[in-house]
Design an enzyme around this catalytic site. Sequence first.
Site, PDB file in Angstrom:
ATOM      1  N   ALA A  88      10.188   2.251  -1.338  1.00  0.00           N
ATOM      2  CA  ALA A  88      10.172   3.134  -2.511  1.00  0.00           C
ATOM      3  C   ALA A  88      11.291   4.177  -2.426  1.00  0.00           C
ATOM      4  O   ALA A  88      11.951   4.463  -3.432  1.00  0.00           O
ATOM      5  CB  ALA A  88       8.816   3.820  -2.633  1.00  0.00           C
ATOM      6  N   LYS A 120       0.819  -1.214   0.000  1.00  0.00           N
ATOM      7  CA  LYS A 120       0.000   0.000   0.000  1.00  0.00           C
ATOM      8  C   LYS A 120       0.852   1.263   0.000  1.00  0.00           C
ATOM      9  O   LYS A 120       1.808   1.368   0.761  1.00  0.00           O
ATOM     10  CB  LYS A 120      -0.903  -0.009   1.236  1.00  0.00           C
ATOM     11  CG  LYS A 120      -2.021   1.003   1.200  1.00  0.00           C
ATOM     12  CD  LYS A 120      -3.137   0.565   2.133  1.00  0.00           C
ATOM     13  CE  LYS A 120      -4.359   1.421   2.007  1.00  0.00           C
ATOM     14  NZ  LYS A 120      -5.012   1.407   0.720  1.00  0.00           N
ATOM     15  N   GLY A 132       6.512   0.809   5.714  1.00  0.00           N
ATOM     16  CA  GLY A 132       7.402  -0.112   5.004  1.00  0.00           C
ATOM     17  C   GLY A 132       7.453   0.150   3.516  1.00  0.00           C
ATOM     18  O   GLY A 132       8.520   0.099   2.894  1.00  0.00           O
ATOM     19  N   CYS A 133       6.313   0.438   2.938  1.00  0.00           N
ATOM     20  CA  CYS A 133       6.249   0.672   1.490  1.00  0.00           C
ATOM     21  C   CYS A 133       6.941   1.985   1.118  1.00  0.00           C
ATOM     22  O   CYS A 133       7.594   2.071   0.078  1.00  0.00           O
ATOM     23  CB  CYS A 133       4.804   0.660   1.017  1.00  0.00           C
ATOM     24  SG  CYS A 133       4.018  -0.950   1.270  1.00  0.00           S
ATOM     25  N   THR A 134       6.824   2.980   1.978  1.00  0.00           N
ATOM     26  CA  THR A 134       7.512   4.251   1.740  1.00  0.00           C
ATOM     27  C   THR A 134       9.021   4.059   1.857  1.00  0.00           C
ATOM     28  O   THR A 134       9.784   4.549   1.022  1.00  0.00           O
ATOM     29  CB  THR A 134       7.003   5.331   2.714  1.00  0.00           C
ATOM     30  OG1 THR A 134       5.593   5.500   2.515  1.00  0.00           O
ATOM     31  CG2 THR A 134       7.710   6.656   2.479  1.00  0.00           C
TER      32      THR A 134
END
Length: 149
Positions: free
Chosen positions: A49, A39, A44-46
Amino acid sequence: MELKIGQKAPDFNALDQNGSPIALADFAGRKLALYFYPKDSTPGCTAQACNLRDNYDTLRDAGYEVVGVSTDSQKRHQNFIAKNDLPFRLIADEDRQVHDSYGTWQLKKFMGKEYMGTVRTTFLIDENGVLTDIISKVKTKDHSAQILG
């Protein structure tokens, strides 16, 4: 069907954050790091990325194009890219067709509950469309090093 190193990567035809078509065939003759993440704008995704962003030139120098995939909408992707200054495209896989092709939409467990969601996985694809690595234990803060080996 579980994907294995050495087999052809599943073809995909989808739309990126701007509604532009994106397909595996677009990367013929180049290596691709196709990463699936749960998401936009979560910690974690930030981190993942931003690690890819910070090492983007090194990844490109090694011959890799980077494309992210989540079930978020084009609008959410646009906001995520703008907020984090991401230099690569994100596939808005709201219908989960790309996830299904790569087997990344699976039953997950969190705090005793079961639900369907994205299993964070990166597929490295060579110039001929063959899977050269499948990274399933992603280190979000050091993912570029995993890709570069």
